[in-house]
Design a protein around this motif. Structure first.
Motif, PDB file in Angstrom:
ATOM      1  N   LEU A   4     -14.799 -12.854 -15.908  1.00 38.57           N
ATOM      2  CA  LEU A   4     -14.953 -12.110 -14.651  1.00 38.57           C
ATOM      3  C   LEU A   4     -13.879 -12.487 -13.642  1.00 38.57           C
ATOM      4  O   LEU A   4     -13.630 -11.740 -12.693  1.00 38.57           O
ATOM      5  N   ALA A   5     -13.241 -13.643 -13.833  1.00 37.73           N
ATOM      6  CA  ALA A   5     -12.171 -14.055 -12.914  1.00 37.73           C
ATOM      7  C   ALA A   5     -10.951 -13.142 -13.002  1.00 37.73           C
ATOM      8  O   ALA A   5     -10.072 -13.205 -12.135  1.00 37.73           O
ATOM      9  N   LEU A   6     -10.885 -12.295 -14.050  1.00 32.72           N
ATOM     10  CA  LEU A   6      -9.758 -11.371 -14.167  1.00 32.72           C
ATOM     11  C   LEU A   6      -9.827 -10.266 -13.126  1.00 32.72           C
ATOM     12  O   LEU A   6      -8.823  -9.606 -12.841  1.00 32.72           O
ATOM     13  N   PHE A   7     -11.021 -10.039 -12.587  1.00 37.67           N
ATOM     14  CA  PHE A   7     -11.163  -9.052 -11.512  1.00 37.67           C
ATOM     15  C   PHE A   7     -10.797  -9.723 -10.182  1.00 37.67           C
ATOM     16  O   PHE A   7     -11.114 -10.879  -9.959  1.00 37.67           O
ATOM     17  N   GLU A   8     -10.157  -8.985  -9.325  1.00 36.16           N
ATOM     18  CA  GLU A   8      -9.756  -9.534  -8.019  1.00 36.16           C
ATOM     19  C   GLU A   8     -10.966  -9.612  -7.105  1.00 36.16           C
ATOM     20  O   GLU A   8     -11.140  -8.817  -6.186  1.00 36.16           O
ATOM     21  N   ASN A   9     -11.818 -10.588  -7.385  1.00 39.17           N
ATOM     22  CA  ASN A   9     -13.065 -10.739  -6.642  1.00 39.17           C
ATOM     23  C   ASN A   9     -13.294 -12.229  -6.420  1.00 39.17           C
ATOM     24  O   ASN A   9     -13.485 -12.988  -7.373  1.00 39.17           O
ATOM     25  N   ASP A  10     -13.255 -12.659  -5.179  1.00 35.05           N
ATOM     26  CA  ASP A  10     -13.394 -14.087  -4.874  1.00 35.05           C
ATOM     27  C   ASP A  10     -14.753 -14.627  -5.312  1.00 35.05           C
ATOM     28  O   ASP A  10     -14.875 -15.789  -5.717  1.00 35.05           O
ATOM     29  N   GLY A  11     -15.797 -13.792  -5.220  1.00 34.67           N
ATOM     30  CA  GLY A  11     -17.125 -14.240  -5.645  1.00 34.67           C
ATOM     31  C   GLY A  11     -17.157 -14.572  -7.119  1.00 34.67           C
ATOM     32  O   GLY A  11     -17.767 -15.567  -7.537  1.00 34.67           O
ATOM     33  N   GLN A  69      -5.468 -14.287 -17.820  1.00 35.12           N
ATOM     34  CA  GLN A  69      -6.422 -15.110 -18.568  1.00 35.12           C
ATOM     35  C   GLN A  69      -5.789 -16.437 -18.963  1.00 35.12           C
ATOM     36  O   GLN A  69      -6.426 -17.501 -18.903  1.00 35.12           O
ATOM     37  N   LEU A  70      -4.536 -16.403 -19.354  1.00 34.28           N
ATOM     38  CA  LEU A  70      -3.845 -17.644 -19.714  1.00 34.28           C
ATOM     39  C   LEU A  70      -3.761 -18.584 -18.511  1.00 34.28           C
ATOM     40  O   LEU A  70      -3.897 -19.801 -18.660  1.00 34.28           O
ATOM     41  N   VAL A  71      -3.547 -18.012 -17.335  1.00 31.03           N
ATOM     42  CA  VAL A  71      -3.494 -18.832 -16.114  1.00 31.03           C
ATOM     43  C   VAL A  71      -4.853 -19.489 -15.874  1.00 31.03           C
ATOM     44  O   VAL A  71      -4.925 -20.681 -15.528  1.00 31.03           O
ATOM     45  N   GLU A  72      -5.939 -18.733 -16.057  1.00 22.24           N
ATOM     46  CA  GLU A  72      -7.279 -19.294 -15.861  1.00 22.24           C
ATOM     47  C   GLU A  72      -7.568 -20.391 -16.883  1.00 22.24           C
ATOM     48  O   GLU A  72      -8.161 -21.427 -16.562  1.00 22.24           O
ATOM     49  N   CYS A  83      -8.351 -24.588 -16.236  1.00 25.01           N
ATOM     50  CA  CYS A  83      -9.467 -25.342 -16.812  1.00 25.01           C
ATOM     51  C   CYS A  83      -8.968 -26.498 -17.669  1.00 25.01           C
ATOM     52  O   CYS A  83      -9.550 -27.585 -17.675  1.00 25.01           O
ATOM     53  N   VAL A  84      -7.909 -26.250 -18.404  1.00 29.70           N
ATOM     54  CA  VAL A  84      -7.328 -27.296 -19.258  1.00 29.70           C
ATOM     55  C   VAL A  84      -6.813 -28.452 -18.409  1.00 29.70           C
ATOM     56  O   VAL A  84      -7.029 -29.630 -18.720  1.00 29.70           O
ATOM     57  N   ALA A  85      -6.122 -28.114 -17.321  1.00 28.52           N
ATOM     58  CA  ALA A  85      -5.580 -29.157 -16.440  1.00 28.52           C
ATOM     59  C   ALA A  85      -6.700 -29.969 -15.806  1.00 28.52           C
ATOM     60  O   ALA A  85      -6.579 -31.194 -15.647  1.00 28.52           O
ATOM     61  N   GLU A  86      -7.800 -29.312 -15.439  1.00 25.99           N
ATOM     62  CA  GLU A  86      -8.934 -30.023 -14.832  1.00 25.99           C
ATOM     63  C   GLU A  86      -9.516 -31.064 -15.786  1.00 25.99           C
ATOM     64  O   GLU A  86     -10.062 -32.073 -15.353  1.00 25.99           O
ATOM     65  N   ARG A  87      -9.396 -30.830 -17.089  1.00 23.84           N
ATOM     66  CA  ARG A  87      -9.928 -31.754 -18.085  1.00 23.84           C
ATOM     67  C   ARG A  87      -8.910 -32.791 -18.529  1.00 23.84           C
ATOM     68  O   ARG A  87      -9.180 -33.595 -19.423  1.00 23.84           O
ATOM     69  N   LEU A 110      -1.493 -28.242 -26.835  1.00 24.14           N
ATOM     70  CA  LEU A 110      -1.957 -26.882 -26.591  1.00 24.14           C
ATOM     71  C   LEU A 110      -0.823 -25.997 -26.087  1.00 24.14           C
ATOM     72  O   LEU A 110      -0.091 -26.379 -25.178  1.00 24.14           O
ATOM     73  N   PHE A 111      -0.692 -24.803 -26.686  1.00 17.92           N
ATOM     74  CA  PHE A 111       0.329 -23.841 -26.293  1.00 17.92           C
ATOM     75  C   PHE A 111      -0.378 -22.514 -26.033  1.00 17.92           C
ATOM     76  O   PHE A 111      -0.988 -21.930 -26.928  1.00 17.92           O
ATOM     77  N   LEU A 112      -0.324 -22.029 -24.786  1.00 16.65           N
ATOM     78  CA  LEU A 112      -0.932 -20.762 -24.378  1.00 16.65           C
ATOM     79  C   LEU A 112       0.141 -19.676 -24.406  1.00 16.65           C
ATOM     80  O   LEU A 112       1.166 -19.811 -23.739  1.00 16.65           O
ATOM     81  N   ILE A 113      -0.115 -18.588 -25.138  1.00 16.31           N
ATOM     82  CA  ILE A 113       0.929 -17.594 -25.379  1.00 16.31           C
ATOM     83  C   ILE A 113       0.365 -16.197 -25.165  1.00 16.31           C
ATOM     84  O   ILE A 113      -0.725 -15.872 -25.636  1.00 16.31           O
ATOM     85  N   SER A 114       1.125 -15.364 -24.467  1.00 20.89           N
ATOM     86  CA  SER A 114       0.695 -13.984 -24.246  1.00 20.89           C
ATOM     87  C   SER A 114       1.164 -13.094 -25.385  1.00 20.89           C
ATOM     88  O   SER A 114       2.072 -13.431 -26.137  1.00 20.89           O
TER      89      SER A 114
END
Length: 1020
Positions: free
Chosen positions: A836-843, A882-885, A889-893, A922-926
């Protein structure tokens, strides 16, 4: 000796080794370096210890490098450490003497931002080896590395730097100019909206044919030849107008082998250069199968083989080898030569030479040399203190004694030891005392055995003398004839501490152990003697599928299920810790079905505890492998009604959190078995769910995890508290025996070895490498997740809204607009399935991960298990956001990662960093960035976060890791949401295999291959 120059180093080393060597130099890693009579030598900082490098320069093309690093040890290559010390020796001896490449020297050229325009007829003239371009100063733009390369090239060619330059170039000059502007962002050509000069191009051949013992490679269209380089005109995925690019130059091996492409790939490998040149010039190539497979890695650096060919079906399997170790020397100096021996082949030094009869192609299996095993064998000697190249050496009496007494006995059980005359005399001077366990008898609840100490020449030693020597702590005891008696490290470091932990008693002069302790005695005995006979459980037990199981278990899965069944039947609990992708769930279901078959009373249920994200997956696996079994999920608001339906012979699924809330209900029941999936979540014994699990009533307890130890060994104690209460002692005892010694670092290896041995009777751990001959080279796993309640609500709202809009537009008769509206609606549904974070919605962005994305929650669980298991992972997604999100999360861990998407400008640098042995896990790729040209064989796990509607594109991304010749099985996960557009797409794909990419990230894809009815069915 010929002169040492930078050109000499460029010629001798691969482009990657030269680049890494230069980076080492510029980072200050070179400690010292000097030119010698024979070549050069020096030291490079690497990890905890410096590497000493010695190089003999026999001629400009004959260089012998010696370095302890794996690259050099494997094939004798001029490694990056040899390059770094060579460059340092040229200019003063240390890194400090060398200016960094990104810091221009005072005499360097003035760097100007350039715009580059190709002439209108460039397509025609480049076919004749000529090129006309116009250079102009660019205004109000940032200088990029390509501007610096171009400015340097202009200065080198003595061309002026006036505001506008008109250049007419031919052959070699045209080639070097193209190299200089590689990846330049401001290149234009008439008729093209975007134009690029890029690296990483491969020759895509149309077919590869096999004729008996020969292989024929059919070439594509010839590449352009400019001077000493090859170029290919191709369509770029980033070029919207479909114009061309000029990918990486490939050097002519005949005249320009000594040059290196500064911006891209290196010179062709000597052994296949002439063959590749034929292909690039459009001529067919016939090779023997042995030559082709011996150089397959090198061929794949330049050739892209067709997706649908016999070559794609080949399973590459490392051939079995054993090792011979020749030893010669004295107490002061020992020399060792290690050789790998393959069946029907002449012994070879690890990583060097060629092996007779390998590679060997038999049907769809190709047996290849096991370089990983050779490297591990060599590492055992390096760990014992040996140094050198070829013939290794060990100096100092204490180190030699330690090797003879501690390391050599273990090597003897694995390798063939060839003793030289002097070493044989030395060994007779060192009397090693080792323990031997003789099993006398056993019953249902006891085991009787004798513990004997004897010297290496068979003389028994009184246990009292052993205890005296251990207490003295004075090292080897001198006995008659200047001999030294050494007690095996197995006694002091492992046997004594373990015996103190066990409940042993003496009867008639013999030891008697309980049945559970007897399992450990068997394990200790096997470790001492490498005895694999009747007491080896995995050879004793057999497996037969229960009637209710509808699955064909692989051999290793049969062993796992039988082992679980045996441990439960005899001891009531076990931990299955197989590597991810080996089928822990299936093995457990097989064991559960066996338990139900043996439950004569038939009045009990089985409880499975898992993370909320896995409950749907467990239900699906039971439906697949045990469809007759009734499965009930106790999770969410409706679980009270579901409880009333539970009957005998049911499987009950619940989550950790729900279990803690419903504990009172579960304590009223006694289960046939309790299964805890993702058991590493019990690692903190003080949490509510860890305590709750241990309170459950059941005669059989199974724990499943691919990472039994995450934060520390306390994790293992917490799991064992569930499966084998008391086996690892009370919590305080465990802390004293294991946690504190491991934290202090004293005898860390021995303490960990002791803990592994203590837990081994009730813990089964296997890796994919161990069972690789049983596995396909690519393991595909569809991992289903259920949408979270928040996702479900958004998904339903989008589905209803999208259907209404499409119907309204369709009624107006505008079918083109209706089609675009359908694509937009499907894009938003796919985003809701992902996050849901892909939608531009702060909530939405403020929601917890578990609420906004069940997929992301499951991905993080998979990543945790994979990273802690030592795996390297590629994660693909079509959505850059999605890769940014995921990256957040990866950095937080605390995990390190790399990200490659359409905005990345340092593509090759990212790839190189990931491919390093110590690179990020880990390698995140589009999707757009992860196409052809990426070689990411360091990864053995691929995760597709969202399904790609074009299966060919998905397979192409997977093959970045699953490359032809890859000997490690690659596990491929697809994360899917149940009951959504993703599941519908997969069903439609099974009927229509030739589909184009339906929807891109912008939502403007034309969904070629999809009919209006296809798209409408997605919205229902």
């Amino acid at each position: 000796m010929p002169p040492l120059t930078e050109a000499t180093l460029r010629t001798a080393a691969s482009w990657q080794a030269f680049k890494e060597g230069k980076s080492l130099l510029e980072s200050g890693a070179v400690l010292d370096a000097k030119i010698t009579d024979a070549g050069w030598e020096g030291s490079v900082r690497s990890g905890k210890r410096p590497l000493r490098v010695s190089v003999k320069l026999k001629s400009a093309t004959d260089i012998e490098a010696r370095c302890p690093c794996p690259d050099n040890q494997r094939n004798g290559a001029v490694c990056c450490h040899a390059v770094a010390t060579g460059l340092a020796a040229l200019t003063g001896g240390t890194s400090a003497a060398i200016p960094k490449s990104n810091q221009p020297t005072p005499s360097g050229p003035t760097v100007i931002p350039w715009s580059i325009a190709f002439a209108a007829n460039w397509r025609e003239t480049i076919q004749r080896g000529k090129l006309a371009v116009t250079l102009a100063h660019a205004k109000d733009v940032e200088i990029v590395p390509a501007d610096q390369r171009l400015s340097t090239w202009l200065a080198g060619e003595r061309l002026s730097s006036k505001t506008t330059l008109h250049l007419s170039l031919a052959d070699a000059l045209a080639a070097t100019f193209l190299e200089a502007i590689t990846n330049h962002p401001r290149v234009s050509a008439p008729g093209s909206d975007a134009f690029e000069i890029s690296t990483g191009g491969l020759s895509r051949i149309p077919s590869i044919e096999r004729h008996g013992d020969e292989i024929e490679i059919v070439p594509a269209d010839p590449w352009l030849k400019l001077g000493g380089t090859y170029w290919q005109l191709s369509i770029s995925s980033n070029v919207r107008a479909g114009e061309g690019t000029l990918p990486s130059p490939i050097h002519d091996p005949l005249s320009l082998q000594s040059l290196l492409v500064r911006a891209g790939e290196g010179a062709l490998p000597d052994k296949i250069s002439a063959e590749l040149a034929k292909l690039f010039e459009g001529r067919r190539l016939r090779l023997s199968t042995s030559h082709f497979f011996n150089h397959l890695d090198a061929f794949q650096e330049w050739i892209e083989f067709p997706e649908k060919s016999w070559l794609q079906e080949i399973h590459f399997i490392p051939a079995r080898c054993h090792f011979e170790l020749s030893l010669e020397g004295s107490l002061q100096h020992l020399e060792a030569t290690l050789r790998a021996v393959y069946p029907d082949s002449t012994p070879v030094l690890p990583g060097l030479g060629t092996v007779d009869n390998l590679p060997q192609l038999v049907g769809k299996r190709c047996w290849v040399r096991d370089f990983a095993a050779e490297e591990r064998a060599l590492a055992r000697l390096v760990a014992a203190g040996f140094e050198g190249f070829g013939t290794l050496s060990l100096d100092g009496e204490k180190r030699v004694l330690d090797f003879v007494a501690k390391t050599l006995p273990r090597l003897k059980s694995d390798w063939k030891i060839i003793e030289g005359e002097r070493f044989a005399k030395l060994r007779k001077q060192v009397i090693t005392v080792s323990p031997t366990i003789n099993i006398l008898g056993s019953g249902d609840d006891w085991l009787s055995f004798d513990l004997i100490f004897q010297t290496s020449d068979g003389i028994r030693v009184d246990p009292a003398e052993i205890r005296r020597l251990l207490r003295s702590g004075n090292g080897p005891a001198k006995i008659s004839n200047n001999r030294r008696m050494v007690i095996s490290d197995d006694v002091a470091g492992m046997l004594d501490p373990l015996f103190e932990e066990l409940d042993l008693r003496k009867e008639g002069g013999h030891f008697v152990a309980s049945a559970r302790a007897g399992e450990l005695i068997h394990e200790i005995r096997k470790k001492f003697s490498k005895h694999l006979g009747a007491d080896d459980l995995t050879n004793e037990i057999t497996w037969q599928n229960p009637d209710t199981l509808e699955a064909e278990l692989r051999p290793y899965q049969q062993v796992g299920a039988a082992w679980l069944d045996d441990r439960l039947g005899r001891y009531g609990g076990a931990l299955l810790a197989d590597d991810m992708g080996l089928g822990k769930t299936l093995q457990t279901i097989a064991c559960i079905e066996r338990l139900f078959a043996g439950d004569q009373a038939g009045s009990k249920a089985v409880l499975v505890i898992a993370t909320a994200s896995l409950l749907g997956n467990w239900r699906a696996e039971f439906a697949r492998f045990a469809p007759a079994r009734t499965v009930r999920i106790l999770h969410g608001a409706s679980r009270d009604k579901e409880r009333e339906k539970i009957g005998s012979g049911d499987v009950v699924l619940t989550s950790y959190g729900t279990l803690a809330r419903d504990l009172a209900y579960h304590l009223q029941r006694e289960y046939l078995a309790v299964v805890v999936d993702e058991a590493s979540l019990m690692r903190n014994p003080d949490t509510d769910h860890a305590k709750a699990v241990c309170k459950l009533k059941s005669g059989c307890r199974i724990a499943l995890t691919g990472t039994p130890v995450e934060n520390g060994v306390q994790d293992l104690w917490s799991i064992f508290r569930f499966i084998q209460p008391g086996w690892l002692g009370r919590r305080e005892e465990f802390r004293e025996r294991y946690e504190l010694p491991l934290a202090s670092g004293d005898s860390r290896g021995r303490v960990m070895e002791r803990l592994i041995l203590k837990s081994s009777p009730f813990l089964l751990r296997r890796t994919k490498q161990q069972v690789a001959p049983e596995l396909p080279s690519k393991i595909l796993i569809d991992e289903y997740c259920d949408l979270s309640p928040d996702q479900q609500a958004v998904y339903k709202e989008l589905q209803v809204e999208g259907r209404k809009r499409v119907e309204a537009i369709s009624d107006s008769g505008n079918q083109g607009t209706a089609r675009m509206q359908m694509l937009t609606a499907l894009l938003r549904l796919r985003q809701a399935c992902c996050d849901l974070a892909l939608f531009e919605n702060d909530g939405f962005k403020r929601l917890l991960v578990s609420k906004r994305s069940s997929k992301l929650e499951r991905l993080l669980e998979l990543l945790q298990e994979a990273i802690l298991g030592g795996h390297r992972i590629l994660v693909f997604s079509q959505f850059q956001k999605q890769l940014v999100e995921i990256e957040k999360c990866v950095a937080e861990r605390g995990w390190t990662s790399l990200r490659l998407d359409g905005q990345s400008r340092n593509r090759q640098q990212l790839v190189d960093n990931f491919q390093k042995p110590d690179g990020p896990p880990l390698f995140l790729i589009s999707l757009k960035a992860g196409g052809y040209g990426l070689n990411l064989t360091a990864a053995d796990i691929v995760i597709h976060f969202d399904p790609w509607w074009n299966p060919a594109a998905e397979a192409q991304a997977t093959d970045r890791a699953h490359r032809i010749g890859q000997t490690r099985p690659v596990t491929v996960y697809r994360l899917l949401t149940r009951g959504t557009v993703e599941e519908k797409v997969l069903r439609l794909q099974s009927k229509k295999r030739e589909l184009a990419l339906a929807v891109d990230e912008s939502g403007t894809g034309d969904a070629a291959g999809w009919s209006a009815d296809d798209l409408k069915s997605m919205l229902l």
